[in-house]
Design a protein around this motif. Structure first.
Motif, mmCIF file in Angstrom:
data_model
loop_
_atom_site.group_PDB
_atom_site.id
_atom_site.type_symbol
_atom_site.label_atom_id
_atom_site.label_comp_id
_atom_site.label_asym_id
_atom_site.label_seq_id
_atom_site.Cartn_x
_atom_site.Cartn_y
_atom_site.Cartn_z
ATOM 1 N N GLY A 111 8.690 18.893 -20.827
ATOM 2 C CA GLY A 111 10.075 19.341 -20.762
ATOM 3 C C GLY A 111 10.851 18.636 -19.664
ATOM 4 N N GLY A 112 10.155 17.863 -18.791
ATOM 5 C CA GLY A 112 10.892 17.007 -17.866
ATOM 6 C C GLY A 112 10.733 17.278 -16.383
ATOM 7 N N ASP A 113 10.503 18.519 -15.972
ATOM 8 C CA ASP A 113 10.329 18.768 -14.539
ATOM 9 C C ASP A 113 8.967 18.272 -14.071
ATOM 10 O OD1 ASP A 113 12.747 20.062 -14.441
ATOM 11 O OD2 ASP A 113 11.870 22.050 -14.696
ATOM 12 N N ALA A 114 8.799 18.297 -12.760
ATOM 13 C CA ALA A 114 7.504 17.933 -12.191
ATOM 14 C C ALA A 114 7.186 18.872 -11.037
ATOM 15 C CB ALA A 114 7.528 16.489 -11.713
ATOM 16 N N LEU A 115 5.928 19.239 -10.939
ATOM 17 C CA LEU A 115 5.446 19.990 -9.775
ATOM 18 C C LEU A 115 4.939 18.959 -8.782
ATOM 19 C CD1 LEU A 115 4.332 22.458 -8.167
ATOM 20 C CD2 LEU A 115 2.296 22.322 -9.613
ATOM 21 N N ILE A 116 5.565 18.900 -7.590
ATOM 22 C CA ILE A 116 5.089 17.930 -6.607
ATOM 23 C C ILE A 116 4.403 18.664 -5.455
ATOM 24 C CG2 ILE A 116 6.771 16.140 -7.188
ATOM 25 C CD1 ILE A 116 8.304 16.890 -4.654
ATOM 26 N N VAL A 117 3.325 18.060 -4.980
ATOM 27 C CA VAL A 117 2.528 18.664 -3.918
ATOM 28 C C VAL A 117 2.442 17.680 -2.768
ATOM 29 C CG1 VAL A 117 0.314 19.711 -3.307
ATOM 30 C CG2 VAL A 117 1.157 19.864 -5.670
ATOM 31 N N SER A 118 2.856 18.154 -1.591
ATOM 32 C CA SER A 118 2.732 17.376 -0.374
ATOM 33 C C SER A 118 1.550 17.938 0.407
ATOM 34 C CB SER A 118 4.038 17.501 0.418
ATOM 35 O OG SER A 118 3.834 17.023 1.723
ATOM 36 N N LEU A 119 0.492 17.145 0.571
ATOM 37 C CA LEU A 119 -0.740 17.645 1.196
ATOM 38 C C LEU A 119 -0.622 17.707 2.712
ATOM 39 C CD1 LEU A 119 -3.132 15.455 -0.958
ATOM 40 C CD2 LEU A 119 -2.730 17.900 -1.276
ATOM 41 N N ARG A 120 0.303 16.893 3.254
ATOM 42 C CA ARG A 120 0.500 16.784 4.709
ATOM 43 C C ARG A 120 -0.810 16.591 5.448
ATOM 44 N NH1 ARG A 120 5.489 18.562 6.321
ATOM 45 N NH2 ARG A 120 4.956 17.608 8.300
ATOM 46 N N MET A 121 -1.120 17.454 6.449
ATOM 47 C CA MET A 121 -2.291 17.196 7.293
ATOM 48 C C MET A 121 -3.618 17.507 6.597
ATOM 49 S SD MET A 121 -1.047 16.516 10.480
ATOM 50 C CE MET A 121 -2.131 17.176 11.743
ATOM 51 N N THR A 122 -3.730 18.712 6.077
ATOM 52 C CA THR A 122 -5.051 19.193 5.649
ATOM 53 C C THR A 122 -5.073 19.762 4.233
ATOM 54 O OG1 THR A 122 -4.557 21.347 6.663
ATOM 55 C CG2 THR A 122 -5.770 19.783 8.020
ATOM 56 N N GLY A 123 -4.013 19.523 3.439
ATOM 57 C CA GLY A 123 -3.968 20.090 2.083
ATOM 58 C C GLY A 123 -5.028 19.500 1.170
ATOM 59 N N GLN A 124 -5.592 20.328 0.315
ATOM 60 C CA GLN A 124 -6.578 19.877 -0.674
ATOM 61 C C GLN A 124 -6.261 20.514 -2.017
ATOM 62 O OE1 GLN A 124 -10.470 21.023 0.748
ATOM 63 N NE2 GLN A 124 -10.231 19.958 2.690
ATOM 64 N N LEU A 125 -6.329 19.727 -3.067
ATOM 65 C CA LEU A 125 -6.187 20.257 -4.426
ATOM 66 C C LEU A 125 -7.569 20.236 -5.060
ATOM 67 C CD1 LEU A 125 -2.898 18.522 -5.617
ATOM 68 C CD2 LEU A 125 -3.278 20.998 -5.498
#
Ligand SMILES: [Zn+2]
Length: 290
Positions: A67-81
């Motif tokens: 549909g066009g949007d995007a989920l963006i994730v900024s991990l910065r220092m210690t983020g983990q997906l």
């Protein structure tokens, strides 16, 4: 802090793991994660959406939504997906959980809590630093050129360094509105490979040095991707594994050790507030700083 190779590694893994899955439920466990958007509204925008692809832009992980949007994730220092395809104990620093309709899930863990998520217009990520960023404007709308893209040529780099000629070259490489994705570690390694001192004024680089820096940036970033990113501290990929690039560093974290090229002792200094490593013999200091 994850840089281009680490984020690229995560995005490539997630592409195979979450593409085609539909978000059933979004649970936010840290109130600043989605700010300025309230988490409840964020969840409503996300739930029921199918993920059509995963990519990287600068240091952001981008999950494209049908549909066009995007989920963006900024991990910065210690983020983990972290992708979860079976029941495992939640990460002790879990800040969000995206549950998919088929029972799998994506966890966002973040010890230091600097990581952020946003739902944005996917097309807004594509500009390349054409307009100057005003204070308070979100970074994702002002990301610069991708250093592994065809737009990033030695000629582009020469123009960029000339435009910002009075700035020291290393902090300039870290400016995400110029070149997107390069951070402290890969800037240090690239400058060593190109034999350029971190404090050289950008406008003083000769054209052979610019050529070397262009080659070095691409070379270290590609190598970082090939080794699955670097884990000097917290970085883990989408399967919870460490990268191997930290074993390949030539100068980063090696103060007091011999330079692999000439044997002189690697020095640690602070440039623009960031710990920096260089070889005093291969990377000659600018005259004023000698
Ligand atoms: Zn050296």
């Amino acid at each position: 802090m994850p840089e281009l190779p680490e984020v690229e590694t995560i995005a490539r893994q997630l592409r195979g793991l979450v593409t085609g899955r539909t978000v059933a439920h979004f649970r936010c466990e840290w109130h600043r994660l989605t700010e300025p958007e309230p988490a409840a509204l964020f969840a409503r925008r996300l739930e029921g959406r199918r993920i059509s692809g995963v990519r990287r832009r600068g240091k952001f992980v981008v999950l494209d939504l049908e549909g066009g949007d995007a989920l963006i994730v900024s991990l910065r220092m210690t983020g983990q997906l972290l992708f979860r395809d079976r029941d495992v104990e939640a990460h002790p620093h879990r800040r969000a959980r995206i549950a998919f309709a088929d029972g799998t899930a994506l966890e966002f863990a973040d010890t230091r809590k600097f990581g952020r998520m946003a739902i944005v217009d996917g097309a807004a990520l594509e500009g390349a630093g054409e307009r100057r960023r005003r204070t308070g404007e979100p970074l994702h709308r002002h990301l610069g050129v991708e250093p592994l893209s065809r737009r990033f040529t030695a000629r582009w780099l020469r123009e960029f360094l000339r435009r910002r000629g009075r700035a020291a070259v290393k902090p300039l490489l870290l400016d995400q509105t110029g070149i997107a994705g390069v951070g402290n570690i890969y800037a240090i390694e690239a400058l060593w490979r190109a034999r350029i001192h971190p404090l050289r004024a950008a406008g003083t680089l000769r054209s052979d040095e610019v050529e070397r820096l262009h080659e070095a940036l691409r070379w270290v970033l590609r190598k970082g991707i090939r080794f699955g990113g670097a884990s000097p501290r917290d970085y883990r990929d989408a399967r919870g594994q460490e990268g191997r690039m930290q074993q390949e560093f030539e100068v980063y974290g090696r103060a007091g050790e011999p330079c692999p090229r000439c044997g002189a002792e690697i020095r640690r200094t602070v440039v623009g507030g960031r710990g920096t490593f260089h070889c005093p013999r291969c990377q000659r200091a600018p005259r004023a700083g000698r």
